[in-house]
Design an enzyme around this catalytic site. Structure first.
Site, short mmCIF file in Angstrom:
data_model
loop_
_atom_site.label_atom_id
_atom_site.label_comp_id
_atom_site.label_asym_id
_atom_site.label_seq_id
_atom_site.Cartn_x
_atom_site.Cartn_y
_atom_site.Cartn_z
N ARG A 23 -1.62 -14.19 4.43
CA ARG A 23 -2.37 -13.55 5.52
C ARG A 23 -1.61 -13.68 6.84
O ARG A 23 -1.60 -12.76 7.66
CB ARG A 23 -3.76 -14.20 5.66
CG ARG A 23 -4.68 -14.05 4.46
CD ARG A 23 -5.24 -12.69 4.26
NE ARG A 23 -5.94 -12.16 5.40
CZ ARG A 23 -6.63 -11.02 5.40
NH1 ARG A 23 -6.70 -10.29 4.28
NH2 ARG A 23 -7.23 -10.58 6.46
N THR B 34 -5.35 -6.94 10.70
CA THR B 34 -5.69 -5.68 9.99
C THR B 34 -5.21 -4.46 10.77
O THR B 34 -4.63 -3.54 10.20
CB THR B 34 -7.22 -5.59 9.80
OG1 THR B 34 -7.67 -6.80 9.17
CG2 THR B 34 -7.60 -4.41 8.95
N PHE C 55 -15.85 3.52 6.72
CA PHE C 55 -14.48 3.94 6.38
C PHE C 55 -14.19 3.88 4.89
O PHE C 55 -13.06 4.11 4.46
CB PHE C 55 -13.46 3.11 7.16
CG PHE C 55 -13.57 1.62 6.93
CD1 PHE C 55 -12.99 1.02 5.81
CD2 PHE C 55 -14.23 0.81 7.85
CE1 PHE C 55 -13.09 -0.35 5.59
CE2 PHE C 55 -14.34 -0.56 7.64
CZ PHE C 55 -13.76 -1.14 6.50
N GLU D 234 -9.29 -10.90 -7.73
CA GLU D 234 -8.37 -9.77 -7.54
C GLU D 234 -7.20 -9.84 -8.51
O GLU D 234 -6.73 -8.81 -9.01
CB GLU D 234 -7.90 -9.74 -6.08
CG GLU D 234 -9.03 -9.41 -5.12
CD GLU D 234 -8.60 -9.39 -3.66
OE1 GLU D 234 -7.42 -9.69 -3.36
OE2 GLU D 234 -9.45 -9.05 -2.81
N LYS E 193 0.83 -1.21 0.00
CA LYS E 193 0.00 0.00 0.00
C LYS E 193 0.87 1.27 0.00
O LYS E 193 2.07 1.22 0.26
CB LYS E 193 -0.94 -0.05 1.21
CG LYS E 193 -1.97 -1.18 1.15
CD LYS E 193 -2.96 -1.07 2.30
CE LYS E 193 -4.01 -2.17 2.24
NZ LYS E 193 -5.03 -2.02 3.31
N TYR F 192 -12.37 -2.28 -3.85
CA TYR F 192 -12.90 -2.43 -2.49
C TYR F 192 -14.43 -2.33 -2.45
O TYR F 192 -15.00 -1.97 -1.41
CB TYR F 192 -12.27 -1.38 -1.57
CG TYR F 192 -10.88 -1.75 -1.07
CD1 TYR F 192 -10.69 -2.86 -0.24
CD2 TYR F 192 -9.77 -1.00 -1.41
CE1 TYR F 192 -9.43 -3.20 0.24
CE2 TYR F 192 -8.50 -1.33 -0.94
CZ TYR F 192 -8.34 -2.43 -0.11
OH TYR F 192 -7.10 -2.77 0.37
N HIS G 5 -2.10 -5.38 1.49
CA HIS G 5 -3.38 -6.06 1.29
C HIS G 5 -3.07 -7.50 0.88
O HIS G 5 -2.09 -7.74 0.18
CB HIS G 5 -4.19 -5.40 0.17
CG HIS G 5 -5.32 -6.27 -0.32
ND1 HIS G 5 -6.55 -6.29 0.30
CD2 HIS G 5 -5.38 -7.19 -1.32
CE1 HIS G 5 -7.32 -7.18 -0.32
NE2 HIS G 5 -6.65 -7.73 -1.30
N ARG H 277 2.68 -6.18 9.13
CA ARG H 277 1.95 -5.04 9.67
C ARG H 277 2.51 -4.60 11.02
O ARG H 277 2.57 -3.40 11.31
CB ARG H 277 0.46 -5.36 9.75
CG ARG H 277 -0.21 -5.24 8.36
CD ARG H 277 -1.57 -5.83 8.33
NE ARG H 277 -2.35 -5.43 7.16
CZ ARG H 277 -3.50 -5.99 6.80
NH1 ARG H 277 -4.01 -6.96 7.53
NH2 ARG H 277 -4.14 -5.58 5.72
N ASN I 41 -2.06 0.41 6.63
CA ASN I 41 -1.58 -0.85 7.22
C ASN I 41 -0.70 -1.68 6.27
O ASN I 41 -0.67 -2.91 6.34
CB ASN I 41 -2.74 -1.67 7.81
CG ASN I 41 -3.76 -2.08 6.77
OD1 ASN I 41 -3.60 -1.79 5.58
ND2 ASN I 41 -4.80 -2.77 7.19
#
Ligand code: GDP
Length: 137
Positions: A85, A91, A57, A126, A9, A49, A115, A102, A112
């Site tokens: 993950r 998250t 948010f 995706e 990100k 998203y 993704h 993270r 964060n």
């Protein structure tokens, strides 16, 4: 063998930790099958998203994801979805386990760092969103 989508990100790209994050994947059995750096538009981020459209948010999420370039990758390996993950951590970086991406590179629940697809089915959706088949090798 599974494939999953990873995004580094804007916060992590700005910090200059692309290499350190990719290294976490490579040293944990995930191979980079495709990779590119790009600037998402509002429409791109909103579509990507879309599942979060009704969340309070959503606006902040789109704003953040378009605040600078991102790096998108297809990661490939055994249990790639779950492994990615696990390497990412929770998250909210304050809840992320020590040693996760993270915990080490993220500042807040919105900024964060990464993704990662949350299921094999979403991974395929995706991946197709960002990559043509000939870009995945
Ligand atoms: P992930 O799968 O761990 O990325 O988490 P989710 O799918 O639940 O949320 C998607 C993304 O929305 C997260 O990575 C955050 O960047 C953002 N997000 C989630 N919850 C919040 C929140 O409460 N506030 C803000 N500003 N962003 C959030």
């Amino acid at each position: 063998m599974e494939q999953t989508l990873s995004i580094i990100k804007p916060d992590a790209v700005k910090k200059g930790v692309i290499g350190q994050i990719v290294s976490r994947f490579e040293s944990n059995g995930l191979r980079v099958a495709a990779m590119k750096k790009l600037q998402l538009s509002d429409a791109d981020a909103g579509e990507f998203y879309a599942v979060h459209k009704e969340r309070p948010f959503f606006g902040e999420l789109v704003e953040f994801m378009t605040s600078g370039p991102v790096v998108v990758m297809v990661l490939e390996g055994e249990d790639a979805v779950a492994k990615n993950r696990e390497l990412m951590g929770a998250t909210n970086p304050k809840e992320a386990e020590a040693g996760t991406i993270r915990a080490d590179f993220a500042e807040s629940i919105d900024a964060n760092a990464v993704h990662g697809s949350d299921s094999l089915e979403n991974a395929q959706i995706e991946i197709n969103f960002f990559f043509a088949q000939r870009e995945i090798v």
